[in-house]
Design an enzyme around this catalytic site. Structure first.
Site, PDB file in Angstrom:
ATOM      1  N   GLN A 195      30.252  39.691 -72.637  1.00 32.96           N
ATOM      2  CA  GLN A 195      31.044  40.158 -71.607  1.00 32.96           C
ATOM      3  C   GLN A 195      30.373  40.603 -70.390  1.00 32.96           C
ATOM      4  OE1 GLN A 195      30.521  44.995 -72.368  1.00 32.96           O
ATOM      5  NE2 GLN A 195      30.722  43.788 -74.361  1.00 32.96           N
ATOM      6  N   GLU A 248      25.267  48.529 -65.218  1.00 35.98           N
ATOM      7  CA  GLU A 248      24.404  49.353 -66.087  1.00 35.98           C
ATOM      8  C   GLU A 248      23.123  48.832 -66.442  1.00 35.98           C
ATOM      9  OE1 GLU A 248      27.399  47.977 -69.070  1.00 35.98           O
ATOM     10  OE2 GLU A 248      26.108  46.649 -70.086  1.00 35.98           O
ATOM     11  N   HIS A 296      26.453  38.748 -70.467  1.00 30.70           N
ATOM     12  CA  HIS A 296      25.755  39.291 -71.389  1.00 30.70           C
ATOM     13  C   HIS A 296      26.282  39.872 -72.493  1.00 30.70           C
ATOM     14  CE1 HIS A 296      27.431  42.963 -69.426  1.00 30.70           C
ATOM     15  NE2 HIS A 296      26.995  43.665 -70.554  1.00 30.70           N
ATOM     16  N   ARG A 349      35.828  40.183 -71.604  1.00 27.62           N
ATOM     17  CA  ARG A 349      35.076  39.416 -72.749  1.00 27.62           C
ATOM     18  C   ARG A 349      35.203  38.033 -72.779  1.00 27.62           C
ATOM     19  NH1 ARG A 349      37.688  44.036 -74.670  1.00 27.62           N
ATOM     20  NH2 ARG A 349      36.193  45.537 -75.484  1.00 27.62           N
ATOM     21  N   HIS A 381      31.406  42.459 -66.303  1.00 27.28           N
ATOM     22  CA  HIS A 381      32.086  43.647 -65.654  1.00 27.28           C
ATOM     23  C   HIS A 381      32.457  43.280 -64.174  1.00 27.28           C
ATOM     24  CE1 HIS A 381      30.996  45.760 -69.270  1.00 27.28           C
ATOM     25  NE2 HIS A 381      29.651  45.530 -68.780  1.00 27.28           N
TER      26      HIS A 381
END
Length: 406
Positions: free
Chosen positions: A94, A131, A261, A280, A96
């Site tokens: 996935q 993240e 990642h 995804r 972001h």
């Protein structure tokens, strides 16, 4: 200050032992326990011991809970989400979106009339989702596109004739453009081609490992594990393009916008911007929007050093530095006996903070005399309006993390 109880998320890839053992519950658990959420995300806001949940607490009094600086920058919402993640099986490949991509994509899908729960929806809010993951156990990750020169060597070592066209493509253009071309081709191959290419590649990996060649042993073992878990998935091939990273306890990885990642296995603390936006790229039965994924992905090769955040030590506190404006995370060890580590530490309060205990017990004391006792897998919410606090270890081996807005 408020005592918080986190919310367990029972995804299929979760562990039946890790989170149960951390919180002293029966192990193995009846169902997989993948994540323990501490935050104010609408899907699973943390429960406040005195009643209600953290989301309602913030919405009812954003000025005192968040403070002026956070309100001005992020609006009346907690900008971060803290999780303990326990992966027994690999998560999906996935990426972001950036803040700009998220805002544009969210507006576009709203204008198209897509339901928020529609399986084909990519953007569930208008926020980005950088993240940080900090390993609590050995933790294995695929993250960021590897130096294509090394990937050419890996593909060549497999000696699989069916891979030759892609090997030639990347060898002829060993840069982000070549990576994009190979990745896009693999992701869009017909099922009939994937159905033979993946098994042929797995057979090549077995031959290399049986020969005793160890140079790409980690990558190839992961390839075989993914091939067993996701037969016929082009994400198995895509794993060969990514850095295969092993984190020891305390080591960390920062995943910025566009970085493909997948977390493979292990237990870690994860903090992220408070968003649900995921594009995804494989290793999943869920919806994959290939054109949108390609629009978001950053194919620039990165090294492990570029993915590893700087760690600053301030006394007994280890602070993981990232460029994300929404969060900063630190990790603290205390010793209630004072023999091996300090027994207490003090924190000034500016903006909203969450202190979550990973092992042992603590007591958090405010300057107003209020105290909160916190056990493993519990947390305490410290509002902007709360006085400065002192954290005391109530056990000999105590570890907690603190999240705040930098």
């Amino acid at each position: 200050m408020k005592l918080l109880a986190g919310v367990i998320r029972p995804y299929a890839w979760g562990s039946r032992t890790a989170l149960a053992q951390m919180r002293g519950a029966p192990s193995p658990s009846a169902h997989p326990e993948a994540e323990l959420w501490f935050g104010a995300h609408p899907a699973s806001p943390a429960t406040v011991e005195s009643g209600g949940d953290l989301l309602s607490l913030i919405e009812g009094d954003p000025d005192n809970q968040l403070g002026t600086a956070v309100l001005d920058q992020f609006g009346p919402r907690l900008p971060y989400l803290l999780k303990v993640l326990a992966a027994q099986e690999p998560l999906s490949l996935q990426a972001h979106p950036s803040a700009e991509q998220a805002a544009e994509g969210f507006a576009r899908e709203n204008a198209a009339g897509l339901r928020f729960d529609a399986p084909e929806r990519n953007y569930r809010d208008g926020w980005h989702k950088p993240e940080l993951v900090v390993a609590l156990t050995d933790f294995d990750v695929l993250a960021g596109f590897r130096d294509p020169h090394l990937t050419v060597e890996l593909l060549r070592s497999l000696q699989v004739p069916a891979l030759d066209p892609y090997l030639g493509l990347l060898a002829g253009q060993p840069d982000d453009t070549g990576l994009r071309a190979v990745f896009t081709t693999w992701l869009t191959l017909p099922d009939s081609v994937i159905g033979t290419l993946v098994p042929d590649t797995l057979d090549g990996a077995v031959r290399v490992l049986e020969s005793g060649d160890q140079r790409f042993a980690l990558e190839l073992r992961s390839l075989l594990e993914l091939g067993e878990a996701y037969p016929g998935d082009p994400g198995v091939l895509a794993s060969l393009l990514l850095n295969r990273i092993h984190l020891s306890p305390g080591e960390a990885l920062y995943v910025s916008a566009g970085k493909l990642h997948a977390y493979l296995q292990g237990t870690a603390v994860e903090v992220m911007a408070n968003s649900d936006n995921v594009l995804r790229g494989g290793l999943t039965p869920k919806h994959i929007d290939v054109p949108e994924l390609l629009r978001v992905l950053d194919f620039t090769p990165v090294s492990l050093d570029e993915l590893t955040p700087e760690v600053r030590t301030v006394g007994t506190e280890r602070v993981y530095m990232t460029p994300a404006p929404e969060f900063r995370l630190s990790r603290v060890h205390l010793d209630g006996t004072g023999l091996h580590q300090p027994a207490s530490i003090s924190f000034g309060v500016s903006g909203p903070q969450i202190v979550a205990v990973l092992s042992g017990r603590i007591t958090v004391s405010g300057g107003d005399g209020h105290e909160v006792a916190v056990s493993a897998c519990e947390a305490v919410w410290i509002a902007d309006s709360d006085p400065d606090v002192v954290v005391h270890a109530a056990s000999s081996d105590t570890e907690f993390v603190r999240v705040f807005v930098p």
